[in-house]
Scaffold this motif. Structure first.
Motif, PDB file in Angstrom:
ATOM      1  N   LEU A 101       0.830  -1.211   0.000  1.00 41.29           N
ATOM      2  CA  LEU A 101       0.000   0.000   0.000  1.00 41.29           C
ATOM      3  C   LEU A 101       0.865   1.262   0.000  1.00 41.29           C
ATOM      4  CD1 LEU A 101      -2.934  -0.952   2.435  1.00 41.29           C
ATOM      5  CD2 LEU A 101      -2.937  -0.839  -0.087  1.00 41.29           C
ATOM      6  N   GLY A 102       2.049   1.169   0.608  1.00 40.25           N
ATOM      7  CA  GLY A 102       2.942   2.336   0.647  1.00 40.25           C
ATOM      8  C   GLY A 102       3.509   2.718  -0.710  1.00 40.25           C
ATOM      9  N   ASN A 103       3.287   1.849  -1.693  1.00 41.88           N
ATOM     10  CA  ASN A 103       3.787   2.147  -3.045  1.00 41.88           C
ATOM     11  C   ASN A 103       2.784   2.972  -3.853  1.00 41.88           C
ATOM     12  OD1 ASN A 103       5.665   0.236  -2.202  1.00 41.88           O
ATOM     13  ND2 ASN A 103       5.851  -0.699  -4.235  1.00 41.88           N
ATOM     14  N   ILE A 104       1.602   3.178  -3.287  1.00 42.03           N
ATOM     15  CA  ILE A 104       0.542   3.890  -4.010  1.00 42.03           C
ATOM     16  C   ILE A 104       0.383   5.292  -3.412  1.00 42.03           C
ATOM     17  CG2 ILE A 104      -1.897   3.893  -4.668  1.00 42.03           C
ATOM     18  CD1 ILE A 104      -1.823   0.805  -4.234  1.00 42.03           C
ATOM     19  N   HIS A 105       0.542   6.287  -4.259  1.00 46.37           N
ATOM     20  CA  HIS A 105       0.496   7.676  -3.800  1.00 46.37           C
ATOM     21  C   HIS A 105      -0.633   8.407  -4.513  1.00 46.37           C
ATOM     22  CE1 HIS A 105       4.416   7.058  -1.908  1.00 46.37           C
ATOM     23  NE2 HIS A 105       4.731   6.386  -2.996  1.00 46.37           N
ATOM     24  N   ARG A 106      -1.786   8.453  -3.863  1.00 45.43           N
ATOM     25  CA  ARG A 106      -2.902   9.159  -4.489  1.00 45.43           C
ATOM     26  C   ARG A 106      -2.831  10.644  -4.152  1.00 45.43           C
ATOM     27  NH1 ARG A 106      -7.108  10.658  -1.249  1.00 45.43           N
ATOM     28  NH2 ARG A 106      -7.032   9.953   0.930  1.00 45.43           N
ATOM     29  N   MET A 107      -3.454  11.440  -4.999  1.00 48.19           N
ATOM     30  CA  MET A 107      -3.610  12.859  -4.721  1.00 48.19           C
ATOM     31  C   MET A 107      -4.801  12.994  -3.765  1.00 48.19           C
ATOM     32  SD  MET A 107      -3.196  14.549  -8.503  1.00 48.19           S
ATOM     33  CE  MET A 107      -1.600  14.888  -9.253  1.00 48.19           C
ATOM     34  N   ARG A 108      -4.662  13.849  -2.762  1.00 47.83           N
ATOM     35  CA  ARG A 108      -5.712  13.936  -1.731  1.00 47.83           C
ATOM     36  C   ARG A 108      -6.796  14.901  -2.186  1.00 47.83           C
ATOM     37  NH1 ARG A 108      -5.052  11.905   3.190  1.00 47.83           N
ATOM     38  NH2 ARG A 108      -6.249  13.635   4.083  1.00 47.83           N
ATOM     39  N   GLY A 109      -7.677  14.386  -3.017  1.00 45.49           N
ATOM     40  CA  GLY A 109      -8.752  15.216  -3.567  1.00 45.49           C
ATOM     41  C   GLY A 109      -9.714  15.740  -2.527  1.00 45.49           C
ATOM     42  N   GLU A 110      -9.660  15.155  -1.341  1.00 47.55           N
ATOM     43  CA  GLU A 110     -10.604  15.582  -0.279  1.00 47.55           C
ATOM     44  C   GLU A 110     -10.120  16.819   0.457  1.00 47.55           C
ATOM     45  OE1 GLU A 110      -8.579  13.048  -0.348  1.00 47.55           O
ATOM     46  OE2 GLU A 110      -8.111  12.240   1.648  1.00 47.55           O
ATOM     47  N   ASP A 111      -8.833  17.168   0.234  1.00 49.55           N
ATOM     48  CA  ASP A 111      -8.260  18.323   0.945  1.00 49.55           C
ATOM     49  C   ASP A 111      -8.510  19.631   0.192  1.00 49.55           C
ATOM     50  OD1 ASP A 111      -7.366  16.524   2.805  1.00 49.55           O
ATOM     51  OD2 ASP A 111      -5.254  16.613   2.220  1.00 49.55           O
ATOM     52  N   GLU A 112      -8.254  20.744   0.849  1.00 43.98           N
ATOM     53  CA  GLU A 112      -8.326  22.039   0.179  1.00 43.98           C
ATOM     54  C   GLU A 112      -7.378  21.990  -1.018  1.00 43.98           C
ATOM     55  OE1 GLU A 112      -5.892  24.676  -0.013  1.00 43.98           O
ATOM     56  OE2 GLU A 112      -7.399  25.705  -1.269  1.00 43.98           O
ATOM     57  N   PRO A 113      -7.837  22.386  -2.204  1.00 46.34           N
ATOM     58  CA  PRO A 113      -7.062  22.144  -3.427  1.00 46.34           C
ATOM     59  C   PRO A 113      -5.615  22.617  -3.409  1.00 46.34           C
ATOM     60  CG  PRO A 113      -9.291  22.785  -3.993  1.00 46.34           C
ATOM     61  CD  PRO A 113      -9.182  22.925  -2.503  1.00 46.34           C
ATOM     62  N   GLN A 114      -5.386  23.855  -3.008  1.00 40.95           N
ATOM     63  CA  GLN A 114      -4.004  24.363  -3.024  1.00 40.95           C
ATOM     64  C   GLN A 114      -3.133  23.584  -2.044  1.00 40.95           C
ATOM     65  OE1 GLN A 114      -3.263  26.207  -5.447  1.00 40.95           O
ATOM     66  NE2 GLN A 114      -5.355  26.810  -6.015  1.00 40.95           N
ATOM     67  N   THR A 115      -3.717  23.232  -0.910  1.00 46.10           N
ATOM     68  CA  THR A 115      -2.976  22.440   0.087  1.00 46.10           C
ATOM     69  C   THR A 115      -2.641  21.065  -0.478  1.00 46.10           C
ATOM     70  OG1 THR A 115      -4.136  23.596   1.873  1.00 46.10           O
ATOM     71  CG2 THR A 115      -3.093  21.482   2.438  1.00 46.10           C
ATOM     72  N   ALA A 116      -3.628  20.472  -1.134  1.00 40.66           N
ATOM     73  CA  ALA A 116      -3.423  19.134  -1.720  1.00 40.66           C
ATOM     74  C   ALA A 116      -2.355  19.182  -2.808  1.00 40.66           C
ATOM     75  CB  ALA A 116      -4.739  18.627  -2.297  1.00 40.66           C
ATOM     76  N   ALA A 117      -2.361  20.245  -3.604  1.00 42.47           N
ATOM     77  CA  ALA A 117      -1.363  20.366  -4.677  1.00 42.47           C
ATOM     78  C   ALA A 117       0.037  20.499  -4.097  1.00 42.47           C
ATOM     79  CB  ALA A 117      -1.698  21.572  -5.570  1.00 42.47           C
ATOM     80  N   ALA A 118       0.156  21.335  -3.079  1.00 41.43           N
ATOM     81  CA  ALA A 118       1.477  21.549  -2.461  1.00 41.43           C
ATOM     82  C   ALA A 118       1.978  20.280  -1.786  1.00 41.43           C
ATOM     83  CB  ALA A 118       1.386  22.690  -1.446  1.00 41.43           C
ATOM     84  N   SER A 119       1.091  19.546  -1.128  1.00 42.28           N
ATOM     85  CA  SER A 119       1.555  18.333  -0.439  1.00 42.28           C
ATOM     86  C   SER A 119       1.932  17.242  -1.441  1.00 42.28           C
ATOM     87  CB  SER A 119       0.496  17.826   0.544  1.00 42.28           C
ATOM     88  OG  SER A 119      -0.670  17.420  -0.144  1.00 42.28           O
ATOM     89  N   TYR A 120       1.204  17.186  -2.573  1.00 42.63           N
ATOM     90  CA  TYR A 120       1.587  16.187  -3.579  1.00 42.63           C
ATOM     91  C   TYR A 120       2.912  16.545  -4.223  1.00 42.63           C
ATOM     92  CZ  TYR A 120       0.630  12.123  -6.476  1.00 42.63           C
ATOM     93  OH  TYR A 120       0.681  10.863  -7.062  1.00 42.63           O
ATOM     94  N   ALA A 121       3.141  17.819  -4.422  1.00 43.09           N
ATOM     95  CA  ALA A 121       4.441  18.251  -4.974  1.00 43.09           C
ATOM     96  C   ALA A 121       5.568  17.823  -4.039  1.00 43.09           C
ATOM     97  CB  ALA A 121       4.443  19.753  -5.185  1.00 43.09           C
ATOM     98  N   ARG A 122       5.327  17.917  -2.733  1.00 45.54           N
ATOM     99  CA  ARG A 122       6.354  17.479  -1.773  1.00 45.54           C
ATOM    100  C   ARG A 122       6.598  15.974  -1.887  1.00 45.54           C
ATOM    101  NH1 ARG A 122       3.886  21.352   1.413  1.00 45.54           N
ATOM    102  NH2 ARG A 122       2.536  19.848   2.483  1.00 45.54           N
ATOM    103  N   VAL A 123       5.550  15.218  -2.071  1.00 47.91           N
ATOM    104  CA  VAL A 123       5.707  13.758  -2.262  1.00 47.91           C
ATOM    105  C   VAL A 123       6.559  13.487  -3.495  1.00 47.91           C
ATOM    106  CG1 VAL A 123       4.457  11.624  -2.883  1.00 47.91           C
ATOM    107  CG2 VAL A 123       3.552  13.155  -1.096  1.00 47.91           C
ATOM    108  N   LEU A 124       6.271  14.194  -4.575  1.00 46.17           N
ATOM    109  CA  LEU A 124       7.036  13.970  -5.811  1.00 46.17           C
ATOM    110  C   LEU A 124       8.511  14.315  -5.611  1.00 46.17           C
ATOM    111  CD1 LEU A 124       4.645  15.254  -8.639  1.00 46.17           C
ATOM    112  CD2 LEU A 124       4.864  12.953  -7.672  1.00 46.17           C
ATOM    113  N   VAL A 125       8.771  15.429  -4.947  1.00 44.38           N
ATOM    114  CA  VAL A 125      10.172  15.824  -4.729  1.00 44.38           C
ATOM    115  C   VAL A 125      10.879  14.824  -3.825  1.00 44.38           C
ATOM    116  CG1 VAL A 125      11.655  17.581  -3.679  1.00 44.38           C
ATOM    117  CG2 VAL A 125       9.766  18.265  -5.187  1.00 44.38           C
TER     118      VAL A 125
END
Ligand code: 6PG
Length: 247
Positions: A101-125
């Protein structure tokens, strides 16, 4: 650069080709570097291919423990929402394969959009470095020429340093999350799948029309050091003028 455009008679053949390409690309990446990092497309087109990945023989064709799943875009909805790209992929194959399960990184669509975008960018980096280079990015094409969630009217042609954005998409009256062109164009392999008469005009405009990426954001996709492949069915290709150059 003339993209590799493969035209298949039927959608089922497109799905088989995409699923096989996923496994083949994954095996090469795992053999070369010990892992395979892939960003999934959403929507409906890839669903059949994903289902094939969850079935034998393809399910057994790759070491899922070495596969790391990300998403190219997501609707700003909870993961159990019928609109969720994560839900679609999870039901189609992620829940049916032996992947940590730790290999799957979904985007957190349930979060505030800008917050979700920034946190996913951190995952990618964290996972792929300051300018992520995916081994494979899967994309679809909308009838309006959008891809991922790079839509006309959302200033898709940005060369800013953002890796993930959260545009408000007026046609859906909702925010979306999307990786940006800098991430897409840094991939080793980018593969579009496009099916149906409803996409024929957009496909012809993207592949054969004038370069107008604000109007047809899919035209932005030109991997700087990677390959670009289109897997399409005959219906989607029906308005292409010059298919002789395509296989
Ligand atoms: C999404 C997708 C989007 C999709 C196209 C095609 O979240 O909807 O990522 O870019 O690939 O809209 O969608 P269909 O495959 O449903 O035609």
């Amino acid at each position: 650069m003339t993209p590799d455009v493969q035209i298949f008679e039927r959608p089922a053949q497109v799905a088989q080709a995409l699923a096989q390409l996923f496994v083949d690309s994954g095996r090469v990446a795992i053999a070369e570097q010990g892992n395979f990092r892939v960003a999934l497309a959403g929507g409906t087109t890839p669903k059949t291919a994903y289902e094939l990945l969850g079935d034998e023989p393809l399910r057994d064709g790759i070491f899922w423990k070495d596969v790391f799943i990300y998403f190219g875009d997501e609707r700003c909805v909870p993961p159990d929402d019928p609109q969720s790209n994560y839900r679609m992929a999870n039901e189609a194959f992620l829940s049916r394969i032996n992947i940590p399960l730790g290999n799957i990184h979904r985007m957190r669509g349930e979060d505030e959009p800008q917050t979700a975008a920034a946190s996913y960018a951190r995952v990618l980096v964290e996972d792929l470095g300051s300018l992520p280079r995916f081994d494979l990015i899967l994309l679809g094409l909308g009838p309006d020429g959008h891809t991922a969630s790079l839509f006309p009217g959302t200033s898709p042609v940005t060369d800013d340093a953002l890796l993930v954005r959260a545009p408000f998409v007026a046609k859906f009256q909702m925010h979306r999350l999307t990786i940006t062109p800098s991430v897409i164009n840094n991939a080793r392999h980018v593969v579009f799948t496009t099916e149906g008469e409803g996409k024929a005009a957009a496909l012809a405009a993207v592949l054969e029309g004038a370069y107008e990426p604000e109007e047809y954001p899919a035209q932005i996709v030109k991997p700087t050091d990677g390959t670009l492949t289109w897997l399409v069915d005959r219906a989607a290709a029906s308005q292409l003028k010059n298919t002789a150059r395509f296989s």
